[in-house]
Design an enzyme around this catalytic site. Structure first.
Site, short mmCIF file in Angstrom:
data_model
loop_
_atom_site.label_atom_id
_atom_site.label_comp_id
_atom_site.label_asym_id
_atom_site.label_seq_id
_atom_site.Cartn_x
_atom_site.Cartn_y
_atom_site.Cartn_z
N CYS A 36 161.37 56.34 28.85
CA CYS A 36 160.66 55.13 28.47
C CYS A 36 159.35 55.55 27.81
O CYS A 36 158.51 56.18 28.46
CB CYS A 36 160.40 54.27 29.71
N ASP A 69 161.75 43.52 25.40
CA ASP A 69 160.59 44.43 25.43
C ASP A 69 159.42 43.74 24.75
O ASP A 69 159.53 43.31 23.59
CB ASP A 69 160.95 45.74 24.71
N CYS A 91 159.01 48.98 21.74
CA CYS A 91 160.01 49.85 22.37
C CYS A 91 160.01 51.23 21.72
O CYS A 91 160.57 51.43 20.63
CB CYS A 91 161.41 49.24 22.32
O1 PYC Z 1 159.22 51.91 25.20
O2 PYC Z 1 160.94 53.24 25.40
C1 PYC Z 1 160.36 52.18 25.64
C2 PYC Z 1 161.02 51.19 26.51
C3 PYC Z 1 162.29 51.26 27.01
C4 PYC Z 1 162.48 50.12 27.77
C5 PYC Z 1 161.33 49.38 27.71
N1 PYC Z 1 160.45 50.06 26.93
#
Ligand code: PYC
Length: 317
Positions: free
Chosen positions: A93, A239, A243
Site C-alpha cells: 500500500c 480510494d 492509489c
Molecule cells: O495507495 O497503494 C495504495 C492503496 C492501496 C489501497 C489503498 N491505497
C-alpha cells in the site's frame, strides 16, 4: 462505566492525500521473526481481531487501511509492515507507506532520507524529503495482459489491462461513467460489477491471484494532472487518494505502451483531485515505479477493547 479494558492498541492515524492510514505501534501480539508474508498469515489466522478493531466500526470505517509495524525480516530494511483493510490483508500500500513514513517522522524515529521497509511482497523504500513530502520506490511492477475484453452485465463490453503494482489491478481507460465526485455511487457500482465479472470468468493476475482493485481513468486537468482516476479497493470502498499501487500499475502500462520514458513525471489525480507524482526507473531489467505524495497526522491514540463490549473487535455484519 461498563467492563474493564482487556486489550489496548497504541496507534497513530494519518491521511495521505485524503486516504486514511492507522499504524499500530503497540498491542499486537508477537508475530515472530519470519518473513513478513509468513507473519501476515499468522496475523490473519490467529489475531485478525487487530485488523477488525482498527478498520471496522465503531473505531474505523470502510475506507481505513491499517498496518502493524513489525521488525523487518530482510536485513537491509529498518522496519516491516503488514497492511490490512475492512475485509482482509493487502500486499502493498503506497498511500499507507507515505502515512507510515510521516508517522515515523512524527514520532522522531526517522529523519529525512531513504528508509527501507519490508512488506509481504518485498522491500520498498520510503524517502522523507525536507519539506515533508514522501517518495515511495515500489516493488517491480509490470503489465500482465493487454486489452482484456469482458462483457459486464448491465454495462456491456469493457476493455482493460491487467497489471501488478504491488497489488493486482484491472485498468480501464474511459468507461461508461464520468470520473467525477458527483458519480461516486455509480462508479462504485460499475467497478464492483467489473470485479465480479472478472472473478466469475476466472480472469486473474499471474499465478491465479485475484484482481482485487479496479481502476478507471479519465484525462486530467491541464496544469494540474495528466490523468484522474477512481479506484475500487477490496471491500468496495473507493480510494480517497490517487492509489499509489494503482498509479504504479498505470505507470507500468504507460511504459509498456512506449508512452512514458524513465524519469518523466506523471501526475496522477485521484477522485478527490489530490495528486501523486509518479515516474519510473529501470533497475536490472525491472521497472521500479516511484510515487510521491503527502500525509498529515490526524491522531495519536490508544484503542481500548473491553471484555464485555459486544463490538470490541468491530462490528461484523
Ligand atoms: O495507495 O497503494 C495504495 C492503496 C492501496 C489501497 C489503498 N491505497
Amino acid at each position: 462505566m461498563a467492563g474493564s479494558v482487556s486489550r489496548a492498541l497504541r496507534v497513530v492515524d494519518s491521511h495521505t492525500e485524503g486516504e486514511p492510514t492507522r499504524v499500530v505501534l503497540e498491542g499486537c501480539p508477537d508475530l515472530g521473526a519470519g518473513p513478513i508474508a509468513q507473519r501476515r498469515a499468522l496475523l490473519r489466522e490467529k489475531y485478525d481481531w487487530v485488523r477488525r478493531a482498527c478498520c471496522l466500526e465503531p473505531r474505523g470505517a470502510d475506507a481505513w487501511v491499517g498496518g502493524v509495524l513489525v521488525p523487518p525480516h530482510d536485513a537491509s530494511a529498518e522496519f516491516g509492515i503488514i497492511y490490512f483493510n475492512n475485509v482482509g490483508y493487502l500486499n502493498m500500500c503506497i498511500h499507507g507507506t507515505i502515512g507510515l513514513v510521516a508517522t515515523l517522522a512524527h514520532l522522531r524515529r526517522i529523519g529525512p532520507g531513504a528508509h527501507r521497509i519490508d512488506t509481504p511482497v518485498g522491500v520498498v523504500t520510503g524517502t522523507l524529503h525536507e519539506d515533508g513530502r514522501v517518495t515511495v520506490a515500489n516493488v517491480p511492477s509490470y503489465r500482465h495482459q493487454t486489452r482484456v475484453r469482458v462483457v459486464v452485465p448491465g454495462y456491456g463490453p469493457v476493455t482493460g489491462d491487467i497489471a501488478w503494482g504491488g497489488n493486482w489491478f484491472f485498468l480501464i481507460e474511459g468507461g461508461p461513467i464520468p470520473v467525477d465526485t458527483s458519480r461516486i455511487a455509480e462508479l462504485t457500482e460499475f467497478t464492483c460489477a467489473v470485479k465480479d465479472t472478472l472473478a466469475q470468468q476466472k480472469i486473474t493476475g499471474r499465478d491465479g491471484s485475484e484482481i482485487d482493485h479496479i481502476e478507471v481513468f479519465a484525462p486530467g486537468r491541464p496544469g494540474h494532472s495528466d490523468s484522474r482516476n477512481f479506484v475500487l479497493c477490496p471491500g468496495s470502498a473507493y480510494d480517497r487518494s490517487p492509489c499509489g499501487t494503482g498509479t504504479s500499475a498505470k505507470l507500468a502500462c504507460l511504459h509498456a505502451d512506449g508512452k512514458l520514458s524513465p524519469g518523466t513525471p506523471w501526475r496522477q489525480a485521484g477522485i478527490l483531485d489530490t495528486v501523486f507524482e509518479g515516474r519510473v526507473r529501470l533497475e536490472n531489467g525491472a521497472l521500479i515505479p516511484e510515487v510521491a505524495g503527502r500525509a498529515w497526522i490526524t491522531a495519536e491514540s490508544t484503542l481500548l477493547l473491553s471484555a464485555d463490549d459486544p463490538f470490541a473487535e468491530g462490528i461484523v455484519l
